[in-house]
Design a protein around this motif. Structure first.
Motif, PDB file in Angstrom:
ATOM      1  N   LEU A 481       0.825  -1.205   0.000  1.00 48.84           N
ATOM      2  CA  LEU A 481       0.000   0.000   0.000  1.00 48.84           C
ATOM      3  C   LEU A 481       0.864   1.263   0.000  1.00 48.84           C
ATOM      4  CD1 LEU A 481      -2.856  -0.964   2.504  1.00 48.84           C
ATOM      5  CD2 LEU A 481      -3.081  -0.616   0.043  1.00 48.84           C
ATOM      6  N   GLY A 482       1.961   1.235   0.775  1.00 47.10           N
ATOM      7  CA  GLY A 482       2.867   2.380   0.803  1.00 47.10           C
ATOM      8  C   GLY A 482       3.525   2.608  -0.544  1.00 47.10           C
ATOM      9  N   LYS A 483       3.920   1.531  -1.181  1.00 47.26           N
ATOM     10  CA  LYS A 483       4.531   1.625  -2.515  1.00 47.26           C
ATOM     11  C   LYS A 483       3.545   2.202  -3.522  1.00 47.26           C
ATOM     12  CE  LYS A 483       6.468  -1.433  -6.084  1.00 47.26           C
ATOM     13  NZ  LYS A 483       6.795  -2.853  -6.417  1.00 47.26           N
ATOM     14  N   GLU A 484       2.311   1.750  -3.465  1.00 46.98           N
ATOM     15  CA  GLU A 484       1.283   2.220  -4.403  1.00 46.98           C
ATOM     16  C   GLU A 484       0.929   3.678  -4.133  1.00 46.98           C
ATOM     17  OE1 GLU A 484      -0.872  -2.124  -5.144  1.00 46.98           O
ATOM     18  OE2 GLU A 484      -1.705  -0.718  -3.678  1.00 46.98           O
ATOM     19  N   ALA A 485       0.883   4.057  -2.863  1.00 45.91           N
ATOM     20  CA  ALA A 485       0.588   5.448  -2.520  1.00 45.91           C
ATOM     21  C   ALA A 485       1.696   6.371  -3.033  1.00 45.91           C
ATOM     22  CB  ALA A 485       0.425   5.598  -1.012  1.00 45.91           C
ATOM     23  N   SER A 486       2.941   5.914  -2.942  1.00 43.19           N
ATOM     24  CA  SER A 486       4.063   6.713  -3.448  1.00 43.19           C
ATOM     25  C   SER A 486       4.003   6.882  -4.957  1.00 43.19           C
ATOM     26  CB  SER A 486       5.395   6.046  -3.062  1.00 43.19           C
ATOM     27  OG  SER A 486       5.540   6.004  -1.656  1.00 43.19           O
ATOM     28  N   ALA A 487       3.358   5.890  -5.630  1.00 43.09           N
ATOM     29  CA  ALA A 487       3.222   5.948  -7.087  1.00 43.09           C
ATOM     30  C   ALA A 487       2.011   6.763  -7.524  1.00 43.09           C
ATOM     31  CB  ALA A 487       3.123   4.539  -7.650  1.00 43.09           C
ATOM     32  N   GLY A 488       1.247   7.275  -6.541  1.00 37.74           N
ATOM     33  CA  GLY A 488       0.129   8.159  -6.883  1.00 37.74           C
ATOM     34  C   GLY A 488      -1.256   7.614  -6.629  1.00 37.74           C
ATOM     35  N   LEU A 489      -1.360   6.350  -6.230  1.00 39.07           N
ATOM     36  CA  LEU A 489      -2.692   5.817  -5.934  1.00 39.07           C
ATOM     37  C   LEU A 489      -3.163   6.321  -4.569  1.00 39.07           C
ATOM     38  CD1 LEU A 489      -2.573   2.056  -7.054  1.00 39.07           C
ATOM     39  CD2 LEU A 489      -3.354   4.056  -8.337  1.00 39.07           C
ATOM     40  N   LYS A 490      -4.452   6.590  -4.468  1.00 39.32           N
ATOM     41  CA  LYS A 490      -5.019   7.031  -3.196  1.00 39.32           C
ATOM     42  C   LYS A 490      -5.478   5.811  -2.413  1.00 39.32           C
ATOM     43  CE  LYS A 490      -6.404  11.556  -4.985  1.00 39.32           C
ATOM     44  NZ  LYS A 490      -7.528  12.487  -5.240  1.00 39.32           N
ATOM     45  N   VAL A 491      -4.513   5.113  -1.833  1.00 34.68           N
ATOM     46  CA  VAL A 491      -4.786   3.905  -1.063  1.00 34.68           C
ATOM     47  C   VAL A 491      -3.970   3.924   0.215  1.00 34.68           C
ATOM     48  CG1 VAL A 491      -5.374   2.485  -3.068  1.00 34.68           C
ATOM     49  CG2 VAL A 491      -2.992   2.618  -2.323  1.00 34.68           C
ATOM     50  N   SER A 492      -4.552   3.315   1.256  1.00 35.71           N
ATOM     51  CA  SER A 492      -3.859   3.171   2.532  1.00 35.71           C
ATOM     52  C   SER A 492      -4.683   2.221   3.385  1.00 35.71           C
ATOM     53  CB  SER A 492      -3.733   4.524   3.244  1.00 35.71           C
ATOM     54  OG  SER A 492      -5.005   4.977   3.684  1.00 35.71           O
ATOM     55  N   THR A 493      -4.190   1.904   4.561  1.00 31.02           N
ATOM     56  CA  THR A 493      -4.969   1.056   5.463  1.00 31.02           C
ATOM     57  C   THR A 493      -6.256   1.757   5.892  1.00 31.02           C
ATOM     58  OG1 THR A 493      -3.700   1.869   7.370  1.00 31.02           O
ATOM     59  CG2 THR A 493      -2.935  -0.175   6.325  1.00 31.02           C
ATOM     60  N   ASP A 494      -6.299   3.076   5.808  1.00 31.15           N
ATOM     61  CA  ASP A 494      -7.514   3.809   6.165  1.00 31.15           C
ATOM     62  C   ASP A 494      -8.694   3.445   5.256  1.00 31.15           C
ATOM     63  OD1 ASP A 494      -6.309   5.105   8.252  1.00 31.15           O
ATOM     64  OD2 ASP A 494      -5.862   6.938   7.123  1.00 31.15           O
ATOM     65  N   CYS A 495      -8.407   2.974   4.054  1.00 33.04           N
ATOM     66  CA  CYS A 495      -9.479   2.566   3.139  1.00 33.04           C
ATOM     67  C   CYS A 495     -10.313   1.447   3.748  1.00 33.04           C
ATOM     68  CB  CYS A 495      -8.899   2.091   1.809  1.00 33.04           C
ATOM     69  SG  CYS A 495      -8.012   3.345   0.869  1.00 33.04           S
ATOM     70  N   PHE A 496      -9.690   0.634   4.583  1.00 29.74           N
ATOM     71  CA  PHE A 496     -10.348  -0.543   5.141  1.00 29.74           C
ATOM     72  C   PHE A 496     -10.873  -0.321   6.559  1.00 29.74           C
ATOM     73  CE2 PHE A 496      -7.220  -1.737   2.021  1.00 29.74           C
ATOM     74  CZ  PHE A 496      -7.853  -2.717   1.256  1.00 29.74           C
ATOM     75  N   ALA A 497     -10.564   0.827   7.137  1.00 31.58           N
ATOM     76  CA  ALA A 497     -10.907   1.086   8.533  1.00 31.58           C
ATOM     77  C   ALA A 497     -12.177   1.915   8.665  1.00 31.58           C
ATOM     78  CB  ALA A 497      -9.754   1.798   9.227  1.00 31.58           C
ATOM     79  N   GLU A 498     -13.090   1.440   9.476  1.00 25.21           N
ATOM     80  CA  GLU A 498     -14.299   2.184   9.852  1.00 25.21           C
ATOM     81  C   GLU A 498     -14.525   1.974  11.345  1.00 25.21           C
ATOM     82  OE1 GLU A 498     -15.926   4.244   8.114  1.00 25.21           O
ATOM     83  OE2 GLU A 498     -15.307   3.805   6.052  1.00 25.21           O
ATOM     84  N   PRO A 499     -13.630   2.490  12.185  1.00 24.57           N
ATOM     85  CA  PRO A 499     -13.682   2.209  13.624  1.00 24.57           C
ATOM     86  C   PRO A 499     -14.946   2.710  14.307  1.00 24.57           C
ATOM     87  CG  PRO A 499     -12.080   3.935  13.135  1.00 24.57           C
ATOM     88  CD  PRO A 499     -12.476   3.341  11.832  1.00 24.57           C
ATOM     89  N   ALA A 500     -15.627   3.691  13.709  1.00 26.14           N
ATOM     90  CA  ALA A 500     -16.843   4.209  14.338  1.00 26.14           C
ATOM     91  C   ALA A 500     -18.050   3.301  14.073  1.00 26.14           C
ATOM     92  CB  ALA A 500     -17.142   5.624  13.823  1.00 26.14           C
ATOM     93  N   TRP A 501     -17.935   2.377  13.134  1.00 32.17           N
ATOM     94  CA  TRP A 501     -19.065   1.502  12.798  1.00 32.17           C
ATOM     95  C   TRP A 501     -19.219   0.426  13.868  1.00 32.17           C
ATOM     96  CZ3 TRP A 501     -19.068  -3.514   9.886  1.00 32.17           C
ATOM     97  CH2 TRP A 501     -20.368  -3.918   9.578  1.00 32.17           C
ATOM     98  N   ASP A 502     -20.443   0.239  14.366  1.00 32.22           N
ATOM     99  CA  ASP A 502     -20.666  -0.681  15.486  1.00 32.22           C
ATOM    100  C   ASP A 502     -20.925  -2.123  15.060  1.00 32.22           C
ATOM    101  OD1 ASP A 502     -23.237  -0.606  14.484  1.00 32.22           O
ATOM    102  OD2 ASP A 502     -24.131   0.334  16.246  1.00 32.22           O
ATOM    103  N   GLY A 503     -21.039  -2.388  13.773  1.00 31.63           N
ATOM    104  CA  GLY A 503     -21.222  -3.755  13.302  1.00 31.63           C
ATOM    105  C   GLY A 503     -22.641  -4.289  13.394  1.00 31.63           C
ATOM    106  N   VAL A 504     -23.545  -3.542  14.014  1.00 37.42           N
ATOM    107  CA  VAL A 504     -24.931  -4.002  14.137  1.00 37.42           C
ATOM    108  C   VAL A 504     -25.928  -3.018  13.525  1.00 37.42           C
ATOM    109  CG1 VAL A 504     -24.505  -5.406  16.179  1.00 37.42           C
ATOM    110  CG2 VAL A 504     -25.160  -3.018  16.469  1.00 37.42           C
TER     111      VAL A 504
END
Length: 511
Positions: A481-504
């Motif tokens: 992800l770091g390599k791709e972000a350096s190449a210009g893609l808008k990607v990171s671990t934040d894409c997969f994180a939704e900590p405020a979501w309660d799952g229910v």
């Protein structure tokens, strides 16, 4: 439209490996395109205003029904003739792109397998210049609101720049959602459990003991022979006991591979291991067919799987005396006791109008007619016992389903068990170009599931086993992800994180 069960293990929004075309396959597809071109060209019109639309897909088992629908549609639109065609799925995958190259594409076509992963269907077809938008002039004002779970045909799944390009197919997770606890009523009766289904882990363990002692059967039959079969158990039992569970095992809390060491996951997998230790699980290494047969034959009481089992049991195994219920929660009966619920993304796109069609207005009229919530297509599709359509309200489904179709038993369970979940690809569209998850898969094929399988069958220190796997995964994941972000893609671990979501609570998508 592929079968629901064959689709369930596809990750929502996860990049997938592209299909490679062999030269023999291309040659066969070219021959098929030539044959189709000779036998049935694309949309045609005549001097008297008659229009013919070609509708092509790969649900061969439903062509008879599609022809009935075309005849019914013509009663309301006598100037439009719809001609449904279906090829075998592999042949269709080869023939469709070639039909566009030869300027002989169908007016209406199915597209359900983008190489970048689910939710990139529209990206693919627009990138190929294959799709035209629906003609807004013939759509009712409430058209967008008729599709369940789509946030009014939200962009970028179903549309772009205010234009609608596609309508969704039935959920890839089955008849009405993935994840139920099925049981053999006769086995439970022998164990004295009729009307007393286990709703918590302690109750489930006690029920297993009664089944062993009084019914002489195993409590559970569940295949662990392959990753997707292990996932049937995890995505059903574990998901409701873990906040924000994802089959990819990337945590919605951290955006990294930390799900399998999360305390809730640890507790759930250790409980499942206890059932193996107490010999409550049908022994041996077997596939899903054997597991289902064991339940149908009374050798086991419980089986965890998707909504499709409501038709698979009676049709494939000639077994009708089964029931369906919510999976057990840890300490408090479901659904209030669930730490999370089984996640589902919006229904995936399916039908598109060809950019080469000479009759996009008439094609739109057919799609509008097809997707009327109270229309002929919705009613008769449901009566046939096919997957439940995204535009059919549950009350109508209950009314139209055949009386002996056990799917009706799933209807009241669905909102208690399933939840609309975040999809990383919608948050970060550049994931269509990312190889991060693919690189993780390449560390060792089926690494997570093989480790889970080993623990269930043989035991061990699960937290330590999980962290060892996660360390390998995250090292590759974050680096790529770091390599791709350096190449210009808008990607990171934040894409997969939704900590405020309660799952229910259903996830709130924003346009």
């Amino acid at each position: 439209m592929a079968g629901a069960e064959s689709q369930f293990s596809q990750r929502n929004g996860v990049p997938m490996k592209p299909n490679k075309l062999s030269w023999p396959a291309v040659g066969a597809a070219l021959a098929m395109v030539t044959l189709v071109a000779c036998s049935s060209s694309g949309g045609e019109s005549s001097a008297d205003g008659q229009v013919t639309l070609k509708w092509q897909g790969y649900s061969q088992e439903r062509v008879g029904f599609y022809k009935e629908a075309a005849a019914e549609f013509k009663k309301e639109f006598p100037n439009i003739t719809v001609v449904p065609e279906a090829l075998a799925e592999d042949d269709y995958k080869q023939a469709l792109p070639l039909s566009f190259r030869s300027k002989n594409s169908p007016d209406l076509f199915s597209y359900t397998w983008p190489t970048a992963g689910d939710y990139f269907e529209l990206t693919d077809v627009l990138g190929n210049n294959w799709a035209a938008p629906l003609d807004a002039s013939v759509l009712p004002a409430d058209f967008k609101s008729r599709f369940r779970g789509t946030s009014d045909l939200m962009e970028p799944i179903y549309g772009k720049d205010g234009k609608i390009y596609t309508v969704p197919r039935p959920p890839s997770t089955g008849t009405i959602g993935y994840g139920y606890m099925y049981f053999n009523k006769d086995v439970l009766a022998k164990a004295g459990l009729t009307g007393n289904l286990p709703a918590t882990w302690d109750q489930f363990t006690a029920a297993c003991q009664a089944i062993k002692e009084k019914a002489g059967a195993s409590c559970i039959a569940q295949s662990t022979q392959s990753p997707d079969e292990i996932e049937r158990l995890l995505s059903t039992f574990v998901a409701v006991n873990v906040k924000g569970y994802t089959p990819s095992k990337v945590s919605t809390q951290s955006g990294k591979f930390t799900e399998t060491s999360d305390p809730q996951f640890v507790a759930a997998i250790q409980y499942l291991r206890s059932l193996y230790e107490q010999k409550h699980v049908l022994p041996g290494q077997y596939d899903k067919i054997a597991a289902r047969q064991a339940v149908a034959g009374g050798k086991a009481a419980f089986y965890f799987d998707g909504g499709w089992m409501s038709t698979v049991f009676p049709e494939t195994f000639k077994f009708k005396n089964f029931g369906v219920a919510l999976p057990p929660a840890k300490t408090t009966a479901a659904p209030d006791g669930y730490a999370g619920r089984i996640p589902q993304g919006p229904p995936l796109p399916e039908l598109f109008i060809s950019s080469q069609s000479k009759h996009p207005k008439e094609a739109t009229q057919f799609l509008e007619w097809m997707t009327r919530p109270n229309g002929w297509y919705a009613q008769h599709f449901t009566e046939k016992g096919f997957d439940l359509l995204p535009w059919v309200a549950p009350d109508k489904a209950a009314q139209w389903l055949p009386k002996d179709n056990a799917t009706r038993d799933l209807l009241p369970l669905d909102p208690k068990l399933h939840v609309l979940a975040p999809v990383p690809a919608l948050k970060c569209p550049d994931l269509a170009k990312s190889q991060a998850l693919t690189k993780v898969d390449q560390i060792q094929e089926n690494l997570v599931h093989s480790t889970i399988n080993k623990f269930l069958l043989s035991g061990g220190d699960w937290p330590s086993m999980a962290r060892s796997v996660e360390d390998k995964q995250n090292k590759v994941f974050e680096a790529e992800l770091g390599k791709e972000a350096s190449a210009g893609l808008k990607v990171s671990t934040d894409c997969f994180a939704e900590p405020a979501w309660d799952g229910v609570t259903p996830f709130k998508y924003t346009k």
